[in-house]
Design a protein around this motif. Structure first.
Motif, short mmCIF file in Angstrom:
data_model
loop_
_atom_site.label_atom_id
_atom_site.label_comp_id
_atom_site.label_asym_id
_atom_site.label_seq_id
_atom_site.Cartn_x
_atom_site.Cartn_y
_atom_site.Cartn_z
N HIS A 99 0.85 -1.20 0.00
CA HIS A 99 0.00 0.00 0.00
C HIS A 99 0.88 1.24 0.00
N GLN A 100 1.20 1.70 -1.20
CA GLN A 100 1.98 2.93 -1.33
C GLN A 100 1.07 4.14 -1.48
N SER A 101 0.05 3.99 -2.31
CA SER A 101 -0.91 5.07 -2.55
C SER A 101 -2.29 4.61 -2.12
N PHE A 102 -3.05 5.53 -1.58
CA PHE A 102 -4.40 5.22 -1.11
C PHE A 102 -5.38 6.06 -1.92
N LYS A 103 -6.09 5.42 -2.84
CA LYS A 103 -6.99 6.14 -3.73
C LYS A 103 -8.33 6.47 -3.06
N ASP A 104 -8.76 5.61 -2.14
CA ASP A 104 -10.08 5.76 -1.54
C ASP A 104 -10.13 6.79 -0.41
N VAL A 105 -8.98 7.09 0.18
CA VAL A 105 -8.94 8.02 1.31
C VAL A 105 -7.84 9.05 1.07
N ASN A 106 -7.92 10.13 1.78
CA ASN A 106 -6.98 11.23 1.59
C ASN A 106 -5.77 11.06 2.51
N LEU A 107 -4.85 10.16 2.09
CA LEU A 107 -3.63 9.94 2.85
C LEU A 107 -2.42 10.18 1.95
N LEU A 108 -1.32 10.56 2.56
CA LEU A 108 -0.10 10.79 1.79
C LEU A 108 0.46 9.47 1.25
N GLU A 109 1.18 9.56 0.14
CA GLU A 109 1.85 8.39 -0.43
C GLU A 109 2.94 7.92 0.53
N TYR A 128 0.30 -7.70 -4.59
CA TYR A 128 -0.78 -6.83 -5.03
C TYR A 128 -0.45 -5.41 -4.58
N ASP A 129 -0.51 -4.47 -5.52
CA ASP A 129 -0.18 -3.08 -5.23
C ASP A 129 -1.42 -2.19 -5.19
N ASP A 130 -1.52 -1.41 -4.14
CA ASP A 130 -2.50 -0.34 -4.00
C ASP A 130 -3.95 -0.79 -4.22
N LEU A 131 -4.32 -1.91 -3.62
CA LEU A 131 -5.70 -2.36 -3.71
C LEU A 131 -6.55 -1.62 -2.68
N SER A 132 -7.82 -1.49 -2.99
CA SER A 132 -8.76 -0.93 -2.02
C SER A 132 -9.06 -2.01 -0.98
N ALA A 133 -9.69 -1.63 0.12
CA ALA A 133 -10.05 -2.59 1.16
C ALA A 133 -10.97 -3.66 0.59
N LYS A 134 -11.89 -3.28 -0.27
CA LYS A 134 -12.81 -4.23 -0.88
C LYS A 134 -12.04 -5.23 -1.76
N GLN A 135 -11.07 -4.74 -2.53
CA GLN A 135 -10.27 -5.62 -3.38
C GLN A 135 -9.42 -6.58 -2.56
N VAL A 136 -8.86 -6.10 -1.45
CA VAL A 136 -8.08 -6.97 -0.56
C VAL A 136 -8.96 -8.10 -0.04
N ASN A 137 -10.15 -7.76 0.42
CA ASN A 137 -11.07 -8.78 0.92
C ASN A 137 -11.43 -9.79 -0.14
N LEU A 138 -11.62 -9.34 -1.38
CA LEU A 138 -11.92 -10.26 -2.48
C LEU A 138 -10.75 -11.21 -2.75
N LYS A 139 -9.51 -10.70 -2.72
CA LYS A 139 -8.33 -11.55 -2.92
C LYS A 139 -8.25 -12.59 -1.80
N LEU A 140 -8.47 -12.16 -0.58
CA LEU A 140 -8.41 -13.10 0.55
C LEU A 140 -9.49 -14.17 0.43
N LYS A 141 -10.67 -13.79 -0.01
CA LYS A 141 -11.76 -14.76 -0.22
C LYS A 141 -11.38 -15.75 -1.31
N GLU A 142 -10.80 -15.26 -2.42
CA GLU A 142 -10.37 -16.14 -3.51
C GLU A 142 -9.36 -17.17 -2.99
N VAL A 143 -8.38 -16.70 -2.23
CA VAL A 143 -7.35 -17.60 -1.71
C VAL A 143 -7.95 -18.61 -0.72
#
Length: 107
Positions: free
Chosen positions: A42-52, A77-92
């Motif tokens: 998590h280098q960049s956060f697109k969903d929230v206003n946080l610094l890189e 996985y780079d810079d996924l949203s929380a929803k995308q992380v949860n989907l990856k974890l569910k897939e695994v």
């Protein structure tokens, strides 16, 4: 097994990390097919206003090559949203893990 004395230090480049692991590989036997390692960088956060967070690519690369070296399949996985992380974890979680020793998740 031969004891190796490596000093802990901050590595400043991907090349330095790779060189250190190559040096270690001359002395250590690694068992293959340990399991999987999920790396969420998590280098960049697109969903929230946080610094890189600069430098996370180097950390993610270090984890990736280290876990590959010790016999893990790595998935980065780079810079996924929380929803995308949860989907990856569910897939695994739905995969067959019967031949794996471990599943590692790093963020």
């Amino acid at each position: 097994m031969m004891a190796i004395d490596y000093k802990w230090k901050v590595m400043k480049s991907i090349t330095e990390i790779d060189d250190t692991l190559n040096d270690l590989s001359k002395n250590i036997k690694v068992r293959k097919n340990q399991g999987i390692c999920l790396i969420f960088n998590h280098q960049s956060f697109k969903d929230v206003n946080l610094l890189e967070r600069k430098g996370t690519d180097l950390d993610a690369h270090a984890m990736e090559v280290t876990f590959k070296y010790i016999g893990f399949e790595t998935r980065r996985y780079d810079d996924l949203s929380a929803k995308q992380v949860n989907l990856k974890l569910k897939e695994v979680s739905e995969e067959d893990h019967s031949t794996r020793n471990a599943i590692i998740q790093a963020a």
